[in-house]
Write a protein that holds these residues in place. Structure first.
Motif, PDB file in Angstrom:
ATOM      1  N   PHE A   1       0.852  -1.180   0.000  1.00 21.50           N
ATOM      2  CA  PHE A   1       0.000   0.000   0.000  1.00 21.50           C
ATOM      3  C   PHE A   1       0.891   1.234   0.000  1.00 21.50           C
ATOM      4  CE2 PHE A   1      -2.303  -3.443   1.912  1.00 21.50           C
ATOM      5  CZ  PHE A   1      -3.510  -3.392   1.237  1.00 21.50           C
ATOM      6  N   VAL A   2       0.644   2.125  -0.950  1.00 24.86           N
ATOM      7  CA  VAL A   2       1.447   3.334  -1.123  1.00 24.86           C
ATOM      8  C   VAL A   2       0.534   4.545  -1.053  1.00 24.86           C
ATOM      9  CG1 VAL A   2       3.011   4.574  -2.664  1.00 24.86           C
ATOM     10  CG2 VAL A   2       3.015   2.065  -2.653  1.00 24.86           C
ATOM     11  N   ILE A   3       0.886   5.514  -0.204  1.00 20.52           N
ATOM     12  CA  ILE A   3       0.162   6.780  -0.187  1.00 20.52           C
ATOM     13  C   ILE A   3       1.120   7.863  -0.651  1.00 20.52           C
ATOM     14  CG2 ILE A   3      -1.568   6.161   1.531  1.00 20.52           C
ATOM     15  CD1 ILE A   3       0.054   7.506   3.673  1.00 20.52           C
ATOM     16  N   SER A   4       0.574   8.930  -1.220  1.00 21.09           N
ATOM     17  CA  SER A   4       1.431   9.960  -1.826  1.00 21.09           C
ATOM     18  C   SER A   4       1.029  11.356  -1.372  1.00 21.09           C
ATOM     19  CB  SER A   4       1.363   9.847  -3.350  1.00 21.09           C
ATOM     20  OG  SER A   4       0.041  10.050  -3.787  1.00 21.09           O
TER      21      SER A   4
ATOM     22  N   PHE B   1       2.690   7.102   6.762  1.00 29.34           N
ATOM     23  CA  PHE B   1       2.255   6.188   7.804  1.00 29.34           C
ATOM     24  C   PHE B   1       3.046   6.507   9.060  1.00 29.34           C
ATOM     25  CE2 PHE B   1       1.430   3.707   3.875  1.00 29.34           C
ATOM     26  CZ  PHE B   1       0.049   3.628   4.007  1.00 29.34           C
ATOM     27  N   THR B   2       2.516   6.106  10.210  1.00 23.57           N
ATOM     28  CA  THR B   2       3.181   6.355  11.489  1.00 23.57           C
ATOM     29  C   THR B   2       3.477   5.025  12.173  1.00 23.57           C
ATOM     30  OG1 THR B   2       1.135   6.419  12.788  1.00 23.57           O
ATOM     31  CG2 THR B   2       1.825   8.478  11.732  1.00 23.57           C
ATOM     32  N   ASP B   3       4.254   5.076  13.243  1.00 23.55           N
ATOM     33  CA  ASP B   3       4.553   3.854  13.996  1.00 23.55           C
ATOM     34  C   ASP B   3       3.284   3.188  14.507  1.00 23.55           C
ATOM     35  OD1 ASP B   3       7.252   4.130  13.578  1.00 23.55           O
ATOM     36  OD2 ASP B   3       7.620   5.129  15.493  1.00 23.55           O
ATOM     37  N   SER B   4       2.224   3.955  14.667  1.00 20.33           N
ATOM     38  CA  SER B   4       0.968   3.385  15.166  1.00 20.33           C
ATOM     39  C   SER B   4       0.015   2.974  14.036  1.00 20.33           C
ATOM     40  CB  SER B   4       0.274   4.374  16.110  1.00 20.33           C
ATOM     41  OG  SER B   4      -0.036   5.565  15.423  1.00 20.33           O
ATOM     42  N   SER B   5       0.464   3.071  12.778  1.00 25.01           N
ATOM     43  CA  SER B   5      -0.380   2.624  11.659  1.00 25.01           C
ATOM     44  C   SER B   5      -0.617   1.128  11.792  1.00 25.01           C
ATOM     45  CB  SER B   5       0.290   2.925  10.314  1.00 25.01           C
ATOM     46  OG  SER B   5       0.363   4.314  10.099  1.00 25.01           O
ATOM     47  N   LEU B   6      -1.873   0.724  11.788  1.00 21.90           N
ATOM     48  CA  LEU B   6      -2.245  -0.659  12.025  1.00 21.90           C
ATOM     49  C   LEU B   6      -3.137  -1.150  10.896  1.00 21.90           C
ATOM     50  CD1 LEU B   6      -2.278  -3.065  14.034  1.00 21.90           C
ATOM     51  CD2 LEU B   6      -4.286  -2.007  15.062  1.00 21.90           C
ATOM     52  N   VAL B   7      -2.832  -2.325  10.354  1.00 16.78           N
ATOM     53  CA  VAL B   7      -3.599  -2.919   9.261  1.00 16.78           C
ATOM     54  C   VAL B   7      -4.554  -3.960   9.840  1.00 16.78           C
ATOM     55  CG1 VAL B   7      -3.469  -4.200   7.095  1.00 16.78           C
ATOM     56  CG2 VAL B   7      -1.671  -2.555   7.668  1.00 16.78           C
TER      57      VAL B   7
ATOM     58  N   VAL C   1       4.958   3.712   2.487  1.00 18.17           N
ATOM     59  CA  VAL C   1       4.705   2.351   1.991  1.00 18.17           C
ATOM     60  C   VAL C   1       4.580   1.373   3.155  1.00 18.17           C
ATOM     61  CG1 VAL C   1       5.606   0.428   0.615  1.00 18.17           C
ATOM     62  CG2 VAL C   1       5.967   2.776  -0.153  1.00 18.17           C
ATOM     63  N   ILE C   2       3.479   0.594   3.146  1.00 17.51           N
ATOM     64  CA  ILE C   2       3.302  -0.527   4.073  1.00 17.51           C
ATOM     65  C   ILE C   2       3.152  -1.787   3.238  1.00 17.51           C
ATOM     66  CG2 ILE C   2       1.663  -1.689   5.622  1.00 17.51           C
ATOM     67  CD1 ILE C   2       1.105   0.870   6.984  1.00 17.51           C
TER      68      ILE C   2
ATOM     69  N   ILE D   1      -6.299   0.730   7.205  1.00 19.94           N
ATOM     70  CA  ILE D   1      -5.005   1.112   7.775  1.00 19.94           C
ATOM     71  C   ILE D   1      -5.276   2.329   8.646  1.00 19.94           C
ATOM     72  CG2 ILE D   1      -2.638   1.845   7.355  1.00 19.94           C
ATOM     73  CD1 ILE D   1      -2.811   0.524   4.599  1.00 19.94           C
ATOM     74  N   ALA D   2      -5.059   2.173   9.928  1.00 17.86           N
ATOM     75  CA  ALA D   2      -5.323   3.237  10.888  1.00 17.86           C
ATOM     76  C   ALA D   2      -4.089   4.120  11.066  1.00 17.86           C
ATOM     77  CB  ALA D   2      -5.727   2.634  12.232  1.00 17.86           C
ATOM     78  N   ASP D   3      -4.334   5.361  11.365  1.00 22.03           N
ATOM     79  CA  ASP D   3      -3.303   6.338  11.737  1.00 22.03           C
ATOM     80  C   ASP D   3      -2.274   6.618  10.647  1.00 22.03           C
ATOM     81  OD1 ASP D   3      -4.447   6.702  14.216  1.00 22.03           O
ATOM     82  OD2 ASP D   3      -3.241   5.123  15.134  1.00 22.03           O
ATOM     83  N   TYR D   4      -2.610   7.531   9.782  1.00 18.89           N
ATOM     84  CA  TYR D   4      -1.654   8.063   8.820  1.00 18.89           C
ATOM     85  C   TYR D   4      -1.600   9.562   9.050  1.00 18.89           C
ATOM     86  CZ  TYR D   4      -5.936   9.174   6.264  1.00 18.89           C
ATOM     87  OH  TYR D   4      -7.166   9.655   5.915  1.00 18.89           O
ATOM     88  N   LYS D   5      -0.533  10.212   8.625  1.00 20.21           N
ATOM     89  CA  LYS D   5      -0.331  11.626   8.956  1.00 20.21           C
ATOM     90  C   LYS D   5      -0.591  12.526   7.756  1.00 20.21           C
ATOM     91  CE  LYS D   5       2.749  14.718  11.316  1.00 20.21           C
ATOM     92  NZ  LYS D   5       4.045  14.929  11.912  1.00 20.21           N
TER      93      LYS D   5
END
Length: 98
Positions: free
Chosen positions: A32-35, A40-46, A68-69, A87-91
């Motif tokens: 998964f790629v965001i632009s 993503f953060t350390d707390s990003s959870l799938v 990228v995750i 995917i939780a918690d992105y900035k």
């Protein structure tokens, strides 16, 4: 749900996955790629939830770069496999000038 405020963490990117090509390996992997500066953060959870049947089991998720995750599943995906993935918690990259 937290609103998407500049410079803040946001919750839950939601994907509906419908497999069109079977995976040739015993453990399917999705990237998964965001632009546009979102990260993503350390707390990003799938997490997964089944749409037609049970949800696939996640073996691991790894942030390989800030945007990228890679998630590995405990199954080989077959054509027609359907599930949702969050995917939780992105900035949010935007900031408010003062």
């Amino acid at each position: 749900m937290v609103s998407n405020l500049p410079g803040r963490s946001c919750t839950n990117l939601l994907f509906e996955i419908n497999i069109g090509v079977a995976t040739p390996t015993p453990n399917a992997r999705l990237k998964f790629v965001i632009s546009n500066g979102f990260t993503f953060t350390d707390s990003s959870l799938v997490n997964t939830q089944g749409l037609a049947g049970s949800a696939p089991t996640i073996l691991s998720s790894k942030i390989v770069s800030p945007n990228v995750i890679v998630t590995t599943f405990n199954e080989s995906f077959v054509v027609g496999r359907r599930f949702t993935l969050t995917i939780a918690d992105y900035k949010n990259p935007l900031s408010i000038s003062t």
